[in-house]
Scaffold this motif. Structure first.
Motif, PDB file in Angstrom:
ATOM      1  N   ALA A  67     -17.485 -33.363  28.107  1.00 51.82           N
ATOM      2  CA  ALA A  67     -17.651 -33.513  26.659  1.00 51.82           C
ATOM      3  C   ALA A  67     -19.109 -33.340  26.268  1.00 51.82           C
ATOM      4  N   GLY A  68     -19.313 -33.061  25.003  1.00 51.17           N
ATOM      5  CA  GLY A  68     -20.666 -33.006  24.470  1.00 51.17           C
ATOM      6  C   GLY A  68     -20.662 -32.579  23.021  1.00 51.17           C
ATOM      7  N   SER A  69     -21.840 -32.610  22.440  1.00 54.27           N
ATOM      8  CA  SER A  69     -22.002 -32.263  21.032  1.00 54.27           C
ATOM      9  C   SER A  69     -21.965 -30.759  20.826  1.00 54.27           C
ATOM     10  N   ALA A  70     -21.278 -30.357  19.763  1.00 57.13           N
ATOM     11  CA  ALA A  70     -21.305 -28.953  19.352  1.00 57.13           C
ATOM     12  C   ALA A  70     -22.705 -28.649  18.827  1.00 57.13           C
ATOM     13  N   GLU A  74     -21.779 -23.820  16.179  1.00 55.72           N
ATOM     14  CA  GLU A  74     -20.579 -23.850  17.017  1.00 55.72           C
ATOM     15  C   GLU A  74     -19.451 -24.595  16.320  1.00 55.72           C
ATOM     16  N   THR A  75     -18.232 -24.129  16.539  1.00 55.95           N
ATOM     17  CA  THR A  75     -17.057 -24.893  16.136  1.00 55.95           C
ATOM     18  C   THR A  75     -16.768 -25.906  17.242  1.00 55.95           C
ATOM     19  N   SER A  76     -15.841 -26.787  16.976  1.00 55.29           N
ATOM     20  CA  SER A  76     -15.419 -27.744  17.995  1.00 55.29           C
ATOM     21  C   SER A  76     -14.900 -27.008  19.223  1.00 55.29           C
ATOM     22  N   ARG A  77     -14.066 -25.983  19.010  1.00 58.24           N
ATOM     23  CA  ARG A  77     -13.519 -25.209  20.125  1.00 58.24           C
ATOM     24  C   ARG A  77     -14.626 -24.563  20.960  1.00 58.24           C
ATOM     25  N   THR A  78     -15.561 -23.909  20.280  1.00 58.83           N
ATOM     26  CA  THR A  78     -16.645 -23.220  20.979  1.00 58.83           C
ATOM     27  C   THR A  78     -17.488 -24.213  21.771  1.00 58.83           C
ATOM     28  N   GLY A  79     -17.788 -25.352  21.149  1.00 58.64           N
ATOM     29  CA  GLY A  79     -18.559 -26.382  21.841  1.00 58.64           C
ATOM     30  C   GLY A  79     -17.820 -26.931  23.050  1.00 58.64           C
TER      31      GLY A  79
END
Length: 178
Positions: A67-70, A74-79
């Motif tokens: 896990a980590g911050s976008a 970045e979108t949530s998916r990309t992050g």
């Protein structure tokens, strides 16, 4: 995890406000959020990939899903895809992610995704981020969570998302059996 890492500040729906926030400058402003994305990787055997946080991180030696911050733009998916690759060396396509759900935290919108991989590929963890990774059953995840082995933020996340996570992992297993 550089201090020059920039995040989009969002509203409660996750829409960027046009403001940026630098990691390390304290929390985002009250009433604002940033996106945190995580991936529960599901093997074709039905087991999931857990990782243990490196000693130098917040919540050292605690378990989690990658896990980590976008980052800015970045979108949530990309992050989620980037964090998974950075922390484990595992690659998945954005379109392969299935949303488990979103947890609204005090200053973050936490999205948990699942994705399926063939077999149980050997993770290649980033030693600055991850001490170790292992493929386990969801029962092991639940036991480690209930025993306090997960990073503290995961308690509220699992309380809200556990049932849906179980369903999504089971769905991924059915896909593997086809």
């Amino acid at each position: 995890m550089a201090d020059d890492e920039m995040w989009d500040v969002t509203d409660i729906q996750g829409t960027p406000t046009g403001t940026l926030h630098r990691r390390g400058d304290g929390p985002v402003p009250a009433g604002s959020f940033h996106i945190v994305a995580s991936v529960c990787l599901v093997s074709s055997t039905g087991r999931v990939l857990m990782s243990r946080r490196a000693e130098g991180k917040d919540y050292p030696l605690a378990w989690e899903f990658p896990a980590g911050s976008a980052l800015r733009g970045e979108t949530s998916r990309t992050g989620a895809v980037r964090e998974l690759a950075e922390e484990t060396g595992m690659q998945v396509a954005r379109d392969d992610l299935v949303l488990v759900g979103r947890v609204i935290e005090e200053r973050a919108l936490f999205d948990l995704w699942v994705a399926r991989v063939d077999g149980e590929p050997v993770p290649v963890p980033d030693p600055e981020e991850v001490l170790e990774s292992e493929w386990v059953t969801l029962d092991v995840v639940r036991r480690r969570w209930e025993d306090g082995g997960f990073a503290t933020p995961w308690n509220a996340r699992f309380e809200q998302l556990w049932e849906t996570l179980q369903e999504r992992v089971a769905d991924m297993g059915k896909r593997a059996a086809r």
